[in-house]
Design an enzyme around this catalytic site. Structure first.
Site, PDB file in Angstrom:
ATOM      1  N   ASP A   3     -28.227 -19.262  -5.022  1.00 10.09           N
ATOM      2  CA  ASP A   3     -28.080 -19.447  -3.599  1.00 10.09           C
ATOM      3  C   ASP A   3     -26.973 -20.538  -3.064  1.00 10.09           C
ATOM      4  O   ASP A   3     -27.011 -20.851  -2.128  1.00 10.09           O
ATOM      5  CB  ASP A   3     -29.550 -19.945  -3.103  1.00 10.09           C
ATOM      6  CG  ASP A   3     -29.926 -18.881  -2.045  1.00 10.09           C
ATOM      7  OD1 ASP A   3     -29.481 -17.965  -1.698  1.00 10.09           O
ATOM      8  OD2 ASP A   3     -31.279 -18.861  -1.971  1.00 10.09           O
TER       9      ASP A   3
ATOM     10  N   GLN B  31     -37.049 -18.509  -2.179  1.00 12.83           N
ATOM     11  CA  GLN B  31     -36.927 -18.049  -0.706  1.00 12.83           C
ATOM     12  C   GLN B  31     -37.451 -19.282   0.107  1.00 12.83           C
ATOM     13  O   GLN B  31     -38.476 -19.805  -0.125  1.00 12.83           O
ATOM     14  CB  GLN B  31     -37.907 -16.871  -0.771  1.00 12.83           C
ATOM     15  CG  GLN B  31     -37.672 -16.145   0.663  1.00 12.83           C
ATOM     16  CD  GLN B  31     -36.400 -15.744   1.101  1.00 12.83           C
ATOM     17  OE1 GLN B  31     -35.896 -15.097  -0.067  1.00 12.83           O
ATOM     18  NE2 GLN B  31     -35.874 -15.851   2.186  1.00 12.83           N
TER      19      GLN B  31
ATOM     20  N   LYS C  76     -34.113  -8.138  -1.718  1.00 12.86           N
ATOM     21  CA  LYS C  76     -33.333  -8.821  -2.883  1.00 12.86           C
ATOM     22  C   LYS C  76     -33.625  -7.971  -3.951  1.00 12.86           C
ATOM     23  O   LYS C  76     -32.615  -7.727  -4.871  1.00 12.86           O
ATOM     24  CB  LYS C  76     -33.337 -10.151  -2.760  1.00 12.86           C
ATOM     25  CG  LYS C  76     -32.822 -11.056  -1.820  1.00 12.86           C
ATOM     26  CD  LYS C  76     -33.176 -12.369  -1.479  1.00 12.86           C
ATOM     27  CE  LYS C  76     -32.526 -12.931  -0.183  1.00 12.86           C
ATOM     28  NZ  LYS C  76     -32.939 -14.280   0.265  1.00 12.86           N
TER      29      LYS C  76
END
Ligand code: NDP
Length: 301
Positions: free
Chosen positions: A121, A98, A54
């Site tokens: 996200d 994450q 990412k």
């Protein structure tokens, strides 16, 4: 019949190019560089790899990435404090925590600390709630599910009115994918580990999305001829013929299913590249919204 292979790398490359151009325009018009903060807790090797990918994508597209790595024994208070600090930092437009977090941490508490307008996200409980409600729009759509829909659209699949079956009901893939398909007017069945006669259910699907984490579970005779199959699964299986000693396979027995389906995604090269492309797109959207809000505020930029 041999299925059309849906090329996730090509679709993702198109999205990334659009994002790169959007980043350039934002810099030119507003002097703003989109910034993505990644929060990694602990030493999970797969998570470390995902975070690195990412960050690399950010650099390639002209964005800034701010990497934060906390030890595996970081406390709930420490992790939430970092996320709140990033939520208040004007250089950070998107925050990515994450997952999975180490078990001692309360995921909902950490995700709830992400500012809604930075929830690139799409996992903030409010965003998931909005996704689930008719007539409401989340600030951001979760990346992998959004990638699944983009892949279906890339081959012109008629989603409206289709029978869609989603294998898996996780918060990050199965459930939001099912919600997006409902939002696109498919008739959706969600399967999980207690579903009876899985092959009988999947054979009804015009669109089949597999997100279970079981290598090659979906066999050729589980699939209706002419169905479109999206394989989200990423599983390592031993393979002594490769240098690493393993290879990646999906949740779908690709060689069997491609003889039955009309279209299918490969693993790797299907959904995987879409997840990061959608994350980059969401981060750009977050920065664009901030730029417009700042320009509209008294005194402007
Ligand atoms: P989870 O383990 O969180 O969820 C798996 C789901 O599958 C659960 O709902 C579970 O049911 C169901 N399930 C498990 N075994 C069976 C079975 N034998 N029969 C029917 N249902 C079953 O996984 P994720 O959703 O996080 O991920 C799924 C897969 O997608 C993994 O391979 C993961 O690596 C991959 N992935 C890929 C991404 C990408 O970018 N390509 C991104 C994220 C994930 P129950 O709820 O009853 O336990």
């Amino acid at each position: 019949m041999t299925a059309q292979i849906i090329d996730g790398n090509a679709v993702a490359a198109r999205i990334r190019e659009e994002v790169r151009q959007g980043v350039e325009a934002l810099k030119r018009d507003y002097g703003i560089v989109p910034g993505l903060a990644t929060v990694l807790v602990g030493e999970n090797p797969a998570s470390q790899t995902y975070v690195r990918m990412k960050q690399k994508a950010c650099q390639e597209l002209g964005m800034v990435s701010f990497g934060y790595h906390l030890p595996g024994d970081a406390s709930q208070i420490e992790v939430e404090a970092l996320v709140r600090e990033l939520s208040a930092n004007p250089e950070v437009h998107g925050i990515l925590v994450q997952l999975p977090l180490p078990r001692h941490l309360d995921e909902e508490g950490v995700l709830g600390a992400v500012a809604l307008e930075k929830d690139v996200d799409g996992f903030h409980p409010v965003n998931i709630g909005r996704l689930a409600m008719k007539g409401r729009e989340p600030a951001f759509v979760p990346c992998t599910p959004n990638g699944v829909i983009a892949l279906l659209d890339s081959v012109g699949v008629q989603i409206e009115g289709a029978n869609a079956v989603v294998l898996g009901r996780s918060n990050i893939v199965g459930l939001p994918t099912a919600l997006l398909l409902i939002g696109r007017n498919a008739t959706v069945t969600v399967c999980h580990s207690r579903t009876r006669d899985l092959p009988g259910v999947t054979r009804q699907a015009d669109i089949l999305v597999a997100a279970v984490g079981r290598p090659q579970m979906v066999r050729g005779d589980w699939v209706k001829p002419g169905a479109v199959v999206i394989d989200v699964g990423v599983n390592r299986v031993e393979d002594p013929t490769t240098k690493s000693g393993y290879r990646l396979v999906g949740d779908v027995a690709f060689d069997e299913v491609k003889e039955v389906a009309a279209a299918i995604t490969p693993v790797p090269g299907g959904v995987g590249p879409m997840t990061i492309a959608m994350l980059m797109k969401n981060t750009l959207i977050a920065a664009q919204r901030r730029a417009k809000a700042q320009a509209a505020a008294p005194g402007g930029l």
